[in-house]
Write an enzyme that holds these catalytic residues in place. Structure first.
Site, PDB file in Angstrom:
ATOM      1  N   THR A   2      35.432  41.494  40.171  1.00 11.49           N
ATOM      2  CA  THR A   2      34.949  42.664  39.428  1.00 11.49           C
ATOM      3  C   THR A   2      33.764  43.208  40.211  1.00 11.49           C
ATOM      4  O   THR A   2      32.766  42.549  40.346  1.00 11.49           O
ATOM      5  CB  THR A   2      34.535  42.295  38.007  1.00 11.49           C
ATOM      6  N   THR A  18      27.575  37.603  37.829  1.00 12.07           N
ATOM      7  CA  THR A  18      28.408  36.702  37.017  1.00 12.07           C
ATOM      8  C   THR A  18      28.600  35.419  37.813  1.00 12.07           C
ATOM      9  O   THR A  18      27.756  34.545  37.792  1.00 12.07           O
ATOM     10  CB  THR A  18      29.756  37.355  36.628  1.00 12.07           C
TER      11      THR A  18
END
Length: 407
Positions: A190, A153
């Site tokens: 995350t 990401t």
């Protein structure tokens, strides 16, 4: 133990792929698969956050209740967290599609997601992505690398590693990949991590090894102090090396644990060093502590200190911030006995001793702190226990990245 090239496809019988599904990122791959030709024993650890993403709930059930695992489907861009019954049903639909496309039981398919919290997955794009992945998967190093790139990401680089060990004359391989750059403070960011092995080992023993090792690897990193809703570590072993089964209390088990630790620690450090906006991997090593848990708490307090992280970014030998972090950690110690050092490729320097600043050169300290990997060493002078934690510096770019993350 031999360090080798590769990641999740390094071990015998594992295949992988990356694909562009258009989930959020229009310009790059955003889905990946890990597939084993043979059923695998599974072990996993997951976020301690009470708010758990749908994939975490799905995977916990598979790890705890299924006879085996054989595939993992991963998407980047949308976390499938805080999505209710619909989000959990999308996990089931993803597993069902993978079951058809890969020819494996639905309850052997794990899923993982990373990205924005609160958005529903575009499930038809996910299903189409599964089909692409099934057609593209391969056992090559390149295929594993494509999978590692597809799960990024805000990561600036993909993260993978692999090793070989000898088990009674048989070559056994462990490989892994992970992603994580922000919302990193596992308690098991995350953070998603996947480790594959062709070892013959029982599920119970694999689980024991994994749960013990995360205490000193993934649980010793922090980028920003935020424990994600999606933190997942999955370890799969398919037995295709055909080694004599690894048993507890044997040299072979110790060799396996050493290899697992290397893979986990390497991946963990890669995440810490690639923290959002980071310019340096910031390591704190606490030595000669009275207890192991004390050393863990103390070292993590330093790498989690925003003030200390900012000082590392500024190459500022502001050792008072380190003492402050140690002092509020909750561990009892005598500040007048400890010693503090800075260390990097540029050298090592004593900065604090006998309750006062050491006679050191600010210029030399600044050079040491200007390297891309900086270590603080804290000698507690209380015992023989050691622990190391990893983080990164705190920069302007961290705020910029997270101020408009959903954009």
């Amino acid at each position: 133990m031999k360090i080798i090239s590769g990641g999740v496809t390094a071990a015998k019988g594992f295949e992988a792929a990356g694909a562009q599904a258009g989930i959020k990122y229009k310009e790059r791959m955003d889905m990946a698969v890990i597939y084993s030709r043979k059923p695998c024993v599974l072990a996993g650890t997951f976020t301690s956050n009470l708010v758990k993403a749908a994939p975490v709930l799905w995977d916990k059930k598979i790890v705890e209740e299924s006879a085996f695992g054989q595939a993992v489907i991963i998407n980047a861009g949308i976390a499938n967290a805080c999505t209710g019954k619909e989000g959990y049903d999308y996990c089931k639909q993803t597993a069902a599609r993978a079951s058809q496309a890969l020819g494996v039981p639905e309850d052997s398919v794990l899923v993982a997601s990373t990205g924005v919290i609160g958005m529903q997955l575009p499930i038809e794009r996910i299903k189409a992505g599964v089909d692409k992945l099934a057609g593209a998967k391969a056992d090559t190093i390149e295929a594993g690398s494509q999978a590692a790139k597809a799960i990024m990401t805000t990561d600036t680089r993909s993260k993978e590693t692999a090793v070989e060990i000898d088990i009674n004359g048989v070559k056994v391989t462990l490989g892994g990949m992970c992603k994580g750059s922000g919302m990193i403070h596992p308690n098991m960011c995350t953070m998603l991590a996947f480790v594959t092995s062709d070892a013959v080992i029982a599920k119970e023993l694999l689980t024991k090894a994994v749960k013990e090792d995360v205490k000193d690897t993934f649980n010793m990193i922090s980028v920003d102090g935020d424990t994600s809703t999606n933190d997942t570590l999955l370890v799969m072993a398919n037995g295709m090396a055909k080694n004599p089964e690894i048993k507890e209390g044997t040299p072979e088990y110790e060799a396996f644990k050493e290899a697992l630790h290397y893979v986990n620690e390497t991946l963990a450090k890669m995440m810490a060093g690639d923290g959002e906006g980071a310019t340096a991997l910031f390591e704190t090593k606490v030595i000669n502590a009275a207890a192991k848990e004390d050393a863990r708490i103390l070292s993590k307090a330093v790498i989690c200190s925003s003030l200390t992280k900012a000082a590392i970014y500024g190459h500022d030998a502001n050792w008072g911030r380190i003492l402050c972090a140690l002092g509020y950690s909750g561990v009892k110690f005598d500040p007048e006995k400890i010693e503090l050092y800075f260390e990097s490729r540029a050298g090592k320097i004593l900065i604090y001793k006998d309750a006062v600043a050491a006679d050191y050169s600010e210029e030399e300290a600044g050079k040491i702190l200007s390297e891309p990997h900086v270590t603080v060493i804290v000698d507690m002078k209380m015992g023989n226990e050691t622990a190391t934690a990893w983080g990164c510096d705190l920069t302007y770019d961290y705020v910029k990245i997270n101020a408009d993350y959903r954009s």
